[in-house]
Design a protein around this motif. Structure first.
Motif, mmCIF file in Angstrom:
data_model
loop_
_atom_site.group_PDB
_atom_site.id
_atom_site.type_symbol
_atom_site.label_atom_id
_atom_site.label_comp_id
_atom_site.label_asym_id
_atom_site.label_seq_id
_atom_site.Cartn_x
_atom_site.Cartn_y
_atom_site.Cartn_z
ATOM 1 N N PHE A 146 0.146 -5.575 9.290
ATOM 2 C CA PHE A 146 -0.843 -4.970 8.391
ATOM 3 C C PHE A 146 -1.464 -3.735 9.042
ATOM 4 N N ASP A 147 -1.850 -3.864 10.300
ATOM 5 C CA ASP A 147 -2.441 -2.728 11.020
ATOM 6 C C ASP A 147 -1.437 -1.594 11.180
ATOM 7 N N ALA A 148 -0.164 -1.941 11.368
ATOM 8 C CA ALA A 148 0.872 -0.903 11.466
ATOM 9 C C ALA A 148 0.964 -0.128 10.157
ATOM 10 N N GLY A 149 0.917 -0.839 9.030
ATOM 11 C CA GLY A 149 0.944 -0.173 7.732
ATOM 12 C C GLY A 149 -0.226 0.774 7.555
ATOM 13 N N ALA A 239 1.224 -4.071 2.581
ATOM 14 C CA ALA A 239 -0.157 -4.362 2.181
ATOM 15 C C ALA A 239 -1.141 -3.482 2.943
ATOM 16 N N GLY A 240 -0.929 -3.321 4.235
ATOM 17 C CA GLY A 240 -1.801 -2.449 5.018
ATOM 18 C C GLY A 240 -1.737 -1.006 4.571
ATOM 19 N N GLN A 244 -4.976 1.022 3.169
ATOM 20 C CA GLN A 244 -5.469 2.203 3.871
ATOM 21 C C GLN A 244 -5.429 3.448 3.004
ATOM 22 N N GLY A 245 -4.420 3.556 2.123
ATOM 23 C CA GLY A 245 -4.443 4.660 1.175
ATOM 24 C C GLY A 245 -5.717 4.648 0.368
ATOM 25 N N ALA A 246 -6.108 3.455 -0.109
ATOM 26 C CA ALA A 246 -7.350 3.320 -0.867
ATOM 27 C C ALA A 246 -8.563 3.635 -0.008
ATOM 28 N N ALA A 247 -8.572 3.156 1.222
ATOM 29 C CA ALA A 247 -9.708 3.406 2.116
ATOM 30 C C ALA A 247 -9.898 4.897 2.375
ATOM 31 N N ARG A 248 -8.797 5.647 2.361
ATOM 32 C CA ARG A 248 -8.856 7.091 2.587
ATOM 33 C C ARG A 248 -9.012 7.872 1.291
ATOM 34 N N GLY A 249 -9.075 7.183 0.153
ATOM 35 C CA GLY A 249 -9.259 7.863 -1.120
ATOM 36 C C GLY A 249 -8.042 8.648 -1.576
ATOM 37 N N VAL A 250 -6.835 8.160 -1.232
ATOM 38 C CA VAL A 250 -5.589 8.812 -1.634
ATOM 39 C C VAL A 250 -4.862 7.916 -2.637
ATOM 40 N N PRO A 251 -4.509 8.425 -3.804
ATOM 41 C CA PRO A 251 -3.812 7.603 -4.801
ATOM 42 C C PRO A 251 -2.496 7.033 -4.275
ATOM 43 N N VAL A 252 -2.218 5.797 -4.680
ATOM 44 C CA VAL A 252 -0.987 5.111 -4.298
ATOM 45 C C VAL A 252 -0.251 4.716 -5.571
ATOM 46 N N LEU A 253 1.035 5.032 -5.613
ATOM 47 C CA LEU A 253 1.869 4.712 -6.767
ATOM 48 C C LEU A 253 2.804 3.570 -6.373
ATOM 49 N N LEU A 254 2.530 2.383 -6.900
ATOM 50 C CA LEU A 254 3.349 1.221 -6.575
ATOM 51 C C LEU A 254 4.750 1.382 -7.160
ATOM 52 N N ASP A 255 5.715 0.766 -6.488
ATOM 53 C CA ASP A 255 7.086 0.792 -6.979
ATOM 54 C C ASP A 255 7.354 -0.480 -7.780
ATOM 55 N N VAL A 257 8.963 -4.803 -7.611
ATOM 56 C CA VAL A 257 8.524 -6.178 -7.395
ATOM 57 C C VAL A 257 7.929 -6.376 -6.009
ATOM 58 N N PHE A 258 8.493 -5.758 -4.980
ATOM 59 C CA PHE A 258 8.020 -6.021 -3.628
ATOM 60 C C PHE A 258 6.641 -5.415 -3.386
ATOM 61 N N SER A 259 6.457 -4.170 -3.798
ATOM 62 C CA SER A 259 5.135 -3.565 -3.607
ATOM 63 C C SER A 259 4.096 -4.223 -4.511
ATOM 64 N N GLY A 260 4.543 -4.733 -5.681
ATOM 65 C CA GLY A 260 3.614 -5.460 -6.544
ATOM 66 C C GLY A 260 3.110 -6.727 -5.888
ATOM 67 N N ALA A 261 4.007 -7.470 -5.238
ATOM 68 C CA ALA A 261 3.611 -8.682 -4.525
ATOM 69 C C ALA A 261 2.700 -8.350 -3.349
ATOM 70 N N ALA A 262 3.051 -7.306 -2.605
ATOM 71 C CA ALA A 262 2.213 -6.896 -1.479
ATOM 72 C C ALA A 262 0.829 -6.465 -1.956
ATOM 73 N N ALA A 263 0.787 -5.792 -3.110
ATOM 74 C CA ALA A 263 -0.501 -5.356 -3.662
ATOM 75 C C ALA A 263 -1.365 -6.546 -4.045
ATOM 76 N N LEU A 264 -0.749 -7.585 -4.576
ATOM 77 C CA LEU A 264 -1.486 -8.781 -4.963
ATOM 78 C C LEU A 264 -2.167 -9.406 -3.748
ATOM 79 N N VAL A 265 -1.451 -9.477 -2.629
ATOM 80 C CA VAL A 265 -2.042 -10.011 -1.406
ATOM 81 C C VAL A 265 -3.062 -9.029 -0.841
ATOM 82 N N ALA A 266 -2.756 -7.732 -0.899
ATOM 83 C CA ALA A 266 -3.676 -6.713 -0.385
ATOM 84 C C ALA A 266 -5.017 -6.755 -1.105
ATOM 85 N N ARG A 267 -4.989 -7.050 -2.413
ATOM 86 C CA ARG A 267 -6.249 -7.144 -3.160
ATOM 87 C C ARG A 267 -7.105 -8.299 -2.644
ATOM 88 N N GLU A 268 -6.473 -9.353 -2.153
ATOM 89 C CA GLU A 268 -7.224 -10.467 -1.570
ATOM 90 C C GLU A 268 -7.948 -10.029 -0.303
#
Length: 337
Positions: A146-149, A239-240, A244-255, A257-268
């Motif tokens: 996560f920290d690497a991401g 997820a990281g 971090q994109g959100a923490a830096r205020g930079v828009p992120v465009l999910l791709d 199934v995999f990024s969707g799953a990672a986003a679900l965990v990242a929201r937690e």
């Protein structure tokens, strides 16, 4: 605790007012208007800035469950070299919109000694455990990934990124994604498992059985515990990256199934991060639909894609640029002679 700023609601309202004043009937440009207002809020200004520097980061890794795929796990390492050669699907599609593509070995089951060091600098391990029998990761590895991401997102933003896109490469990715979505949302395996790389119904049944066994294993409810038990190093890194994109205020465009799953965990981990994410496209994998519904995200495109790599999200860049252009360049009704 990760501090996530909120998009500028005043800029959003100003954008909506301007959109209504353009030389067109109210709401005539549909989703483009919604996206223009979203970008204005993200940038805190009307019109929003152009999306000139788009960056795709492909997080590559292998999984112990790769035997459920139509392809052997050795494909992951081979594909890393294809990305580096500029010959993958996302390489070709990214060039059409001027996006840059970077691939990182997070957990490929190969030393990849022949690839540049910068590809391997964030490597956490060689492959992840088979989640139906053991944890995907050792204690602490999910946090490290996560920290690497987060570090990767910071590097791309420091280099000028206006828009971040997470890509993925790993045989077995859709099985891991299904397990994560099922665990977070409490959905049965049968409902979230798809055909992935194109397995037949017998193959899908094997995938369902794998996910059911994985979900039956004991695990903690903390998001990092879920990533450790059912995820992978590349899921945690993704997820990281999203957070971090959100923490830096930079828009992120999910791709897909995999990024969707990672986003679900990242929201937690960081609930407000979702305000900085858009869904680039609708995957054919059922678990993505569950993830996006839970996140409150509506895909920009629906092209029947299931390649991964960031390829679907890249296709939505043109639509986002069109949204920015209409609010920036269209005339006003008040200026009509």
């Amino acid at each position: 605790m990760i501090d996530i700023p909120l998009p500028d609601s005043d800029a959003r309202e100003e954008a909506l007012t301007r959109l209504d004043a353009l030389v067109k009937p109210l709401g005539a440009l549909g989703r483009l208007e919604e996206l223009a207002a979203w970008l204005s809020a993200a940038h805190g200004m009307v019109p929003p800035r152009p999306l000139d520097d788009v960056r795709v980061v492909v997080f590559a890794g292998d999984h112990g469950v790769s035997g459920v795929s139509a392809y052997p796990r050795e494909i992951t390492a081979a594909m890393v070299r294809v990305f580096l050669a500029g010959k993958s699907g996302v390489n070709v599609l990214a060039r059409q919109v001027g996006a840059k593509v970077r691939v990182l070995d997070i957990a490929v089951d190969d030393e990849l000694a022949d690839v540049p060091e910068e590809v391997r600098q964030y490597k956490i391990r060689r492959g992840s455990g088979s989640i139906d029998f053991t944890d995907a990761l050792e204690p602490g590895e999910a946090e490290r990934a996560f920290d690497a991401g987060r570090l990767v997102a910071n590097a791309e933003i420091a280099a000028g990124a206006d828009l971040l896109i997470p890509g993925d490469m790993g045989i077995g990715n859709t099985t891991v994604a299904a397990a994560l979505v099922a665990a977070v949302l409490g959905v049965p395996a049968e409902e979230v498992v798809g055909t992935g790389t194109g397995v037949d119904e017998e193959g899908r049944a094997r995938k369902v059985a794998v996910v059911e066994r994985a979900l039956a294993r004991p695990r903690g409810s903390d998001p990092f515990a879920v990533l450790t038990a059912l995820g992978s190093a590349c899921a945690a890194a993704t997820a990281g990256f999203l957070v971090q994109g959100a923490a830096r205020g930079v828009p992120v465009l999910l791709d897909g199934v995999f990024s969707g799953a990672a986003a679900l965990v990242a929201r937690e981990i960081a609930p407000d991060a979702v305000h900085w994410w858009l869904a680039g496209h609708r995957s054919t994998e059922p678990s993505q639909a569950y993830a996006l519904k839970a996140l409150g995200l509506e895909p920009i495109l629906d092209l029947g894609l299931r390649l991964g790599e960031g390829s679907g999200a890249v296709q939505a860049v043109t639509t986002l640029r069109a949204a920015q252009a209409i609010i920036s360049d269209m005339g006003l009704l008040a200026d009509l002679a």
